[in-house]
Design a protein around this motif. Structure first.
Motif, short mmCIF file in Angstrom:
data_model
loop_
_atom_site.label_atom_id
_atom_site.label_comp_id
_atom_site.label_asym_id
_atom_site.label_seq_id
_atom_site.Cartn_x
_atom_site.Cartn_y
_atom_site.Cartn_z
N GLU A 53 0.83 -1.21 0.00
CA GLU A 53 0.00 0.00 0.00
C GLU A 53 0.87 1.26 0.00
N ILE A 54 1.97 1.22 0.74
CA ILE A 54 2.89 2.36 0.75
C ILE A 54 3.56 2.51 -0.61
N ARG A 103 11.55 5.72 5.86
CA ARG A 103 11.44 4.39 6.49
C ARG A 103 10.75 4.48 7.85
N SER A 104 10.96 5.58 8.57
CA SER A 104 10.36 5.73 9.89
C SER A 104 8.83 5.64 9.80
N TYR A 105 8.23 6.37 8.87
CA TYR A 105 6.78 6.30 8.66
C TYR A 105 6.38 4.88 8.28
N ARG A 106 7.10 4.30 7.33
CA ARG A 106 6.79 2.93 6.86
C ARG A 106 6.85 1.95 8.04
N THR A 144 3.34 0.12 9.21
CA THR A 144 3.26 -1.32 8.94
C THR A 144 3.31 -2.13 10.23
N GLY A 145 3.91 -1.57 11.26
CA GLY A 145 3.99 -2.28 12.54
C GLY A 145 2.86 -1.97 13.50
N PHE A 146 2.34 -0.73 13.44
CA PHE A 146 1.38 -0.30 14.45
C PHE A 146 0.10 0.30 13.86
#
Length: 169
Positions: A33-34, A47-50, A54-56
């Motif tokens: 989706e990203i 990567r921080s946003y990703r 994706t984790g939370f």
């Protein structure tokens, strides 16, 4: 003092600002989706946003009404695309243009929105980047007046700032 890992930082954030076990206002996000959103908007999200979404998940954060930083919602990539398809004109400061300020330009040529504060009148944005980055400075954009100000050195720093706020009631 050693900085906590990104995962530990995000776990602490969700424990504090998303305390309910099953939240209907937080949705899972996939890397695909990203990737689709990045192709649609023509730039990369850090990567921080990703890692966070994706984790939370993407969605609402539980903040007190008087919280100094109001990152009330971290957007799903589809919402980023939708917002960027609605151009907002604003004065663009020199720190985003690399030299000369612009009296008026489409904000999304310089910024990528990823979240909003509680009244949804202000957006949290990354500097628009074409290449892959680990993290990016965070800007606060008022769509009413077009004011743009840097509020954190990075997404991780914004999360840390929120965690370091006193608990408000």
């Amino acid at each position: 003092m050693q900085r906590p890992s990104r995962t530990s930082l995000y776990q602490a954030f969700t424990a504090r600002f998303r305390p309910e076990a099953s939240r209907t206002d937080v949705v899972a996000v996939t890397n695909q989706e990203i990737d689709i959103a990045e192709a649609a908007i023509g730039c990369k999200l850090p990567r921080s946003y990703r890692t966070f979404v994706t984790g939370f998940g993407a969605g609402d954060n539980d903040l007190p009404d008087n919280a100094p930083l109001m990152l009330a919602e971290i957007w799903h990539p589809e919402r980023i695309v939708k917002q960027m398809n609605s151009p907002w004109m604003a004065p663009i400061p020199e720190f985003l243009t690399g030299g000369t300020p612009l009296s008026r330009d489409v904000a999304w040529k310089h910024l990528t929105p990823f979240g909003s504060e509680q009244s949804d009148g202000y957006w949290f944005c990354f500097r628009r980047e074409l290449g892959v980055t680990d993290d990016l400075p965070v800007f606060y954009f008022s769509h009413d007046g077009g004011d743009i100000e840097q509020v954190a050195d990075s997404f991780d720093n914004l999360i840390e700032q929120m965690l370091n706020q006193p608990t408000l009631t």
